[in-house]
Design a protein around this motif. Sequence first.
Motif, PDB file in Angstrom:
ATOM      1  N   VAL A  22      -9.681 -11.451  47.928  1.00  0.00           N
ATOM      2  CA  VAL A  22     -10.174 -12.251  46.804  1.00  0.00           C
ATOM      3  C   VAL A  22      -9.491 -13.617  46.779  1.00  0.00           C
ATOM      4  O   VAL A  22     -10.147 -14.641  46.581  1.00  0.00           O
ATOM      5  N   VAL A  23      -8.191 -13.633  47.003  1.00  0.00           N
ATOM      6  CA  VAL A  23      -7.441 -14.893  47.006  1.00  0.00           C
ATOM      7  C   VAL A  23      -7.959 -15.810  48.107  1.00  0.00           C
ATOM      8  O   VAL A  23      -8.160 -17.005  47.889  1.00  0.00           O
ATOM      9  N   ARG A  24      -8.193 -15.266  49.281  1.00  0.00           N
ATOM     10  CA  ARG A  24      -8.722 -16.083  50.387  1.00  0.00           C
ATOM     11  C   ARG A  24     -10.095 -16.661  50.034  1.00  0.00           C
ATOM     12  O   ARG A  24     -10.350 -17.839  50.273  1.00  0.00           O
ATOM     13  N   LEU A  25     -10.961 -15.842  49.476  1.00  0.00           N
ATOM     14  CA  LEU A  25     -12.292 -16.318  49.097  1.00  0.00           C
ATOM     15  C   LEU A  25     -12.203 -17.407  48.023  1.00  0.00           C
ATOM     16  O   LEU A  25     -12.887 -18.434  48.112  1.00  0.00           O
ATOM     17  N   ALA A  51      -8.835 -22.084  40.907  1.00  0.00           N
ATOM     18  CA  ALA A  51      -8.917 -21.139  42.031  1.00  0.00           C
ATOM     19  C   ALA A  51      -8.229 -19.824  41.674  1.00  0.00           C
ATOM     20  O   ALA A  51      -8.747 -18.740  41.965  1.00  0.00           O
ATOM     21  N   ARG A  52      -7.071 -19.909  41.038  1.00  0.00           N
ATOM     22  CA  ARG A  52      -6.343 -18.705  40.625  1.00  0.00           C
ATOM     23  C   ARG A  52      -7.160 -17.928  39.597  1.00  0.00           C
ATOM     24  O   ARG A  52      -7.280 -16.700  39.682  1.00  0.00           O
ATOM     25  N   MET A  56      -8.552 -14.089  39.955  1.00  0.00           N
ATOM     26  CA  MET A  56      -8.312 -13.009  38.992  1.00  0.00           C
ATOM     27  C   MET A  56      -9.630 -12.437  38.485  1.00  0.00           C
ATOM     28  O   MET A  56      -9.789 -11.212  38.372  1.00  0.00           O
ATOM     29  N   TYR A  57     -10.573 -13.319  38.209  1.00  0.00           N
ATOM     30  CA  TYR A  57     -11.882 -12.899  37.714  1.00  0.00           C
ATOM     31  C   TYR A  57     -12.585 -12.006  38.739  1.00  0.00           C
ATOM     32  O   TYR A  57     -13.082 -10.929  38.406  1.00  0.00           O
ATOM     33  N   LEU A  58     -12.614 -12.450  39.985  1.00  0.00           N
ATOM     34  CA  LEU A  58     -13.288 -11.683  41.035  1.00  0.00           C
ATOM     35  C   LEU A  58     -12.595 -10.350  41.298  1.00  0.00           C
ATOM     36  O   LEU A  58     -13.261  -9.333  41.518  1.00  0.00           O
ATOM     37  N   ALA A  59     -11.278 -10.359  41.293  1.00  0.00           N
ATOM     38  CA  ALA A  59     -10.540  -9.113  41.521  1.00  0.00           C
ATOM     39  C   ALA A  59     -10.871  -8.090  40.440  1.00  0.00           C
ATOM     40  O   ALA A  59     -11.009  -6.899  40.717  1.00  0.00           O
ATOM     41  N   LEU A  67      -7.100  -4.975  35.033  1.00  0.00           N
ATOM     42  CA  LEU A  67      -6.385  -6.227  34.770  1.00  0.00           C
ATOM     43  C   LEU A  67      -4.890  -6.112  35.028  1.00  0.00           C
ATOM     44  O   LEU A  67      -4.253  -7.069  35.463  1.00  0.00           O
ATOM     45  N   THR A  68      -4.330  -4.938  34.802  1.00  0.00           N
ATOM     46  CA  THR A  68      -2.899  -4.750  35.045  1.00  0.00           C
ATOM     47  C   THR A  68      -2.561  -4.965  36.515  1.00  0.00           C
ATOM     48  O   THR A  68      -1.596  -5.652  36.843  1.00  0.00           O
ATOM     49  N   LYS A  69      -3.360  -4.406  37.415  1.00  0.00           N
ATOM     50  CA  LYS A  69      -3.118  -4.587  38.851  1.00  0.00           C
ATOM     51  C   LYS A  69      -3.361  -6.030  39.272  1.00  0.00           C
ATOM     52  O   LYS A  69      -2.635  -6.575  40.099  1.00  0.00           O
ATOM     53  N   VAL A  70      -4.384  -6.635  38.729  1.00  0.00           N
ATOM     54  CA  VAL A  70      -4.680  -8.038  39.030  1.00  0.00           C
ATOM     55  C   VAL A  70      -3.486  -8.897  38.611  1.00  0.00           C
ATOM     56  O   VAL A  70      -3.013  -9.746  39.368  1.00  0.00           O
ATOM     57  N   ALA A  71      -2.993  -8.663  37.413  1.00  0.00           N
ATOM     58  CA  ALA A  71      -1.865  -9.447  36.896  1.00  0.00           C
ATOM     59  C   ALA A  71      -0.628  -9.286  37.770  1.00  0.00           C
ATOM     60  O   ALA A  71       0.040 -10.277  38.097  1.00  0.00           O
ATOM     61  N   VAL A  72      -0.328  -8.076  38.176  1.00  0.00           N
ATOM     62  CA  VAL A  72       0.841  -7.836  39.028  1.00  0.00           C
ATOM     63  C   VAL A  72       0.705  -8.602  40.336  1.00  0.00           C
ATOM     64  O   VAL A  72       1.632  -9.272  40.773  1.00  0.00           O
ATOM     65  N   TYR A  73      -0.453  -8.528  40.954  1.00  0.00           N
ATOM     66  CA  TYR A  73      -0.651  -9.213  42.231  1.00  0.00           C
ATOM     67  C   TYR A  73      -0.451 -10.719  42.095  1.00  0.00           C
ATOM     68  O   TYR A  73       0.163 -11.354  42.952  1.00  0.00           O
TER      69      TYR A  73
END
Length: 116
Positions: A22-25, A51-52, A56-59, A67-73
Amino acid sequence: MHAHLAPGHRISMPSEITCALVVRLAAIASGVAVSEVVSTSRRASRRVSTARHIGMYLAHTAAGLPLTKVAVYFGRDRTTAAHACRLIEDRRDDRKFDAELAEIEDLLRAICGAAQ
């Protein structure tokens, strides 16, 4: 563990791989470096912040991560990830932005679906 994960926090390997994709995209779509998207700096440019937020939105929405896992990443708080999702959702009223994001979502869902 990657540098962008908060010390002492871990997410599962499949979630980490999904977030990395997701970050790469998001970085490619926004024209910024991956390292900037996952930076924990709070002094990012608007372009990097967007971009960030997209990441987060796409993840959360396209990849289905909590959202908890997204936030940690992303090295952020769950409420920050939720706020990012709301910001991007609000921007979807712009047809051009919505169309661009829909293309990325379709690609991500195809990849995530194929991996399951």
